[in-house]
Scaffold this active site. Structure first.
Site, PDB file in Angstrom:
ATOM      1  N   LYS A  47       6.124   0.257  -7.376  1.00  0.00           N
ATOM      2  CA  LYS A  47       4.624   0.234  -7.482  1.00  0.00           C
ATOM      3  C   LYS A  47       4.154   1.814  -8.115  1.00  0.00           C
ATOM      4  CE  LYS A  47       3.358  -2.432  -3.701  1.00  0.00           C
ATOM      5  NZ  LYS A  47       2.867  -3.835  -3.944  1.00  0.00           N
ATOM      6  N   ARG A  80       7.080 -13.195 -12.702  1.00  0.00           N
ATOM      7  CA  ARG A  80       7.407 -14.742 -12.439  1.00  0.00           C
ATOM      8  C   ARG A  80       6.371 -15.586 -12.447  1.00  0.00           C
ATOM      9  NH1 ARG A  80       5.156 -14.813  -7.506  1.00  0.00           N
ATOM     10  NH2 ARG A  80       5.371 -12.994  -6.227  1.00  0.00           N
ATOM     11  N   HIS A  82      -3.059 -10.450   4.232  1.00  0.00           N
ATOM     12  CA  HIS A  82      -2.582 -10.102   2.760  1.00  0.00           C
ATOM     13  C   HIS A  82      -1.740 -11.317   2.194  1.00  0.00           C
ATOM     14  CE1 HIS A  82      -3.888  -6.226   3.291  1.00  0.00           C
ATOM     15  NE2 HIS A  82      -3.207  -5.882   4.225  1.00  0.00           N
ATOM     16  N   GLU A 124      -3.432   5.573  -2.223  1.00  0.00           N
ATOM     17  CA  GLU A 124      -4.540   5.011  -2.797  1.00  0.00           C
ATOM     18  C   GLU A 124      -5.714   4.823  -2.145  1.00  0.00           C
ATOM     19  OE1 GLU A 124      -2.290   1.629  -5.390  1.00  0.00           O
ATOM     20  OE2 GLU A 124      -3.783   0.713  -4.156  1.00  0.00           O
TER      21      GLU A 124
END
Ligand code: ADP
Length: 646
Positions: free
Chosen positions: A117, A297, A235, A201
């Site tokens: 990430k 993908r 999530h 973040e």
């Protein structure tokens, strides 16, 4: 075009890929683990080869070298990885190409660039794609990280750079909790990914998850608009839709452009998804979305994009992988109508979404939906893989029409033999905020109680089950029903452990009067169809002693055989049994130990989750019947308590 491809996957995505391959005249090779010997994807393929030494993914679907050897041996020219398993593994892509085969997907290099990430965020920033404000540098010193959090401003999110599936992620609302959250995120990241590094973040309030479907040929890319996946539980996506409610042309342009920029920046080839987090607190604005990550993908929710664009994404994958150019240019792509996808799982929602296993004794979808499924009636949901039964996908000219089609399709879906999340999906489809397009990732958690209500069991349902149990649904003279049949009969049934007796007075072939406790239900046959208390007799399925009434998303009853009852009674409270097949991770009991009701006596790992098994009452452990490391069947006794003295 290829003559033959190998599909390195199982379940619904393997079947999905085979459907398109077959339509294109491409032959398919399936691989299968021990547990999947009789699976639908095996039956669908032109050839199927057993792989590995066991059913666990590590012993089967993750054996890259063996998969490549099977592709070579069967003459397949390309490998489609599906999603999950090896689909985002760059070493596998390298090995496939080294063997002279085509990997149907992006290059190893593109996967590596998006794999972590922090590096992906840095790269996207460079490419001019907006990223969530935060720190994604190399300095992992706790003081430096907490300083970065102060600069960003609370609340912040700590994310494992190698993260996935929400692991290694911590929300921190107060600076005093930062150090502890950091330690626990790093610990989880080390265990799950072998990499403790994190990034910090800004936590977006009332976030929406909107992602852009992109498709590249290795140089240029197009986008196929957005999907909204804000309906999430922990999530994990639950219902997805396309297009996103409230999307403006201006923001769609900006997001599409950002998606294409992201794909082109890494020379992306094939189908990919660029995920953005969107600040939904003030409506959608072109400057209110930020890159989160790219999934290199095909995604589970790709069908909603297919339904609004008319594109078969798997067909595009095969065509581009075989060397064709992009089948359509950006200006040829348009949105028609609206689509939803709901993920149907075998899980016990009221018991905390506990994954379930079992044999699907009955499985039927209405013709009005697209059901992408890897199982058929008679197949089992095994504990080895994700317990998805199907994706229920609908399309309509407008969002409102599509949503009411989703509700109807869910209501008409019939699953027998296992519990499902159908009622939960149905409640979501009927949720006022969701209907209004007022979605954010916290919606499910906020309204969980309302969404998780157990179905209403009405006397009519009980009477219907009674009719099925006594063979009274078809009382035509020519099926052997006679005037000499018993006029008064009864049957003992149970629903979720609650037992009741259903008594009937048969008043000829077309009329029955049922008494269940205080309730009376009159069944009349009108024009050949039974009507119970004003409603048509719902469809039902029976397997052994289990009857499922397909109303209220499937209500299950057990027929109680009075002879069995004596032997079954009483035993339950003394035994701690495995609720599903799985691996015993730990046992906390020893013979002679005193335990209290609710004490955790063992941990069972099944369906990728750990389940605590608790003492049902106070008592003394008589015997421990399983040890850590044992693989056990459903119903296996793990711990026995001494007989209660009363
Ligand atoms: P993973 O790769 O572990 O799935 P993601 O980065 O894709 O993690 O994030 C998963 C989910 O967490 C998102 O779909 C969103 O709901 C939530 N999320 C991620 N980043 C943020 C953020 N900065 N602010 C608020 N919510 C976030």
């Amino acid at each position: 075009m290829f003559d033959k491809i190998l599909i390195a996957n199982r379940g619904e995505i393997a079947c999905r890929v085979m459907e398109t391959a077959r339509a294109m005249g491409v032959k398919t090779v399936a691989i299968y683990s021990d547990a999947d010997r009789a699976a639908k994807h095996v039956a669908m393929a032109d050839e199927a080869v057993h792989i590995g030494t066991g059913s666990a993914p590590a012993d089967s679907y993750l054996l890259g070298d063996e998969i490549i050897a099977i592709a070579k041996a069967t003459g397949a020219q390309a490998i489609h990885p599906g999603y999950g398993f090896l689909s985002e593994n760059p070493e596998f892509v390298d090995a496939v190409e080294a063997a002279g085969l085509v990997f149907i997907g992006p290059s190893a290099d593109a996967i590596r660039k998006m794999g972590l990430k922090d590096a992906a965020k840095a790269l996207m920033e460079e490419a001019g794609v907006p990223v969530v404000p935060g720190y994604h540098g190399k300095n992992q010193d706790p003081e430096h990280l907490s300083g970065a959090a102060d600069t960003i401003g609370y609340p912040v999110l700590i994310k494992a750079v190698a993260g996935g599936g929400g692991k290694g992620m911590r929300l921190v609302e107060d600076p005093k909790d930062f150090d502890e959250a950091l330690k626990s995120a790093q610990g989880e990241a080390t265990t799950a990914f072998g990499n403790p590094d994190v990034l910090i973040e800004k936590y977006i309030q009332q976030p929406r998850h909107i992602e852009v479907q992109v498709f590249g040929d290795g140089t240029t890319a197009v986008h196929l608009f957005e999907r909204d996946c804000s309906l999430q539980r922990r999530h994990q996506k639950v219902i997805e839709e396309a297009p996103a409610p409230g999307m403006t042309e201006e923001m769609r342009e900006a997001m599409g452009r950002a998606g294409v920029r992201a794909a082109e920046a890494i020379g992306y080839k094939g189908a990919g998804t660029v995920e953005f987090i969107v600040d939904g607190s003030n409506g959608l604005r072109p400057d209110g979305f930020w890159f989160m990550e790219m999934n290199t993908r095909l995604q589970v929710e790709h069908p909603v994009t297919e339904l609004i664009t008319g594109v078969d994404l798997v067909e595009w994958q095969l065509r581009v992988a075989s060397g064709e150019s992009l089948p359509q240019q950006q200006d040829e792509l348009t949105i028609t109508g609206h689509a939803f996808e709901a993920r149907l799982y075998a899980e016990d929602v009221p018991k905390g979404f506990l994954p379930a296993t079992g044999t699907l004794t009955h499985l039927q979808f209405p013709a009005s939906c697209r059901a992408d499924s890897g199982v058929r009636a008679g197949d089992t949901i095994s504990p080895w893989y994700d317990p998805m039964i199907s994706k229920v996908i609908v399309h309509g000219p407008t969002r409102a029409v599509a949503l009411s089609r989703l509700s109807q399709a869910l209501a008409e879906t019939q699953v027998g033999g296992t519990v499902t999340n159908l009622a939960f999906l149905g409640a979501l489809a009927a949720h006022d905020g969701f209907s209004a397009g007022d979605v954010d990732t916290g919606l499910i958690a906020r309204d969980l109680d309302q969404l998780v209500q157990a179905p209403m069991v009405k006397p009519e349902h009980k009477a219907a089950a009674g009719m099925q149990a006594l063979g009274l649904t078809n009382t035509d003279w020519d099926t052997g029903f006679t005037l000499w049949s018993d006029m008064h009969r009864s049957v003992h049934l149970s629903h979720q452990g609650e037992e009741f007796e259903a008594m009937v007075e048969v008043d000829g072939p077309d009329r029955q009067i049922w008494a269940i406790g205080e309730d009376q239900v009159v069944a009349n046959r009108i024009g050949g169809a039974w009507v119970l208390g004003g409603d048509r007799l719902p469809p039902m399925a029976q397997a052994g002693n289990t009857i499922t009434v397909f109303d209220g998303y499937g209500i299950q009853f057990e027929v109680i055989d009075p002879l069995d009852r004596a032997s079954a009674a009483g035993g339950d409270m003394n035994l701690i049994e495995a609720p599903m097949p799985g691996l015993v991770k730990a046992v906390f009991a020893e013979a002679g130990q005193k335990v209290k009701e609710g004490d955790r006596l063992a941990i069972l790992e099944a369906m990728k989750m750990e389940h605590s098994l608790l003492a049902a009452r106070d008592g003394t452990v008589a015997e421990v019947l399983a040890a850590a490391g044992d693989q056990v069947e459903a119903g296996a006794a793990l711990v026995r308590l001494e007989e209660a003295e009363d």
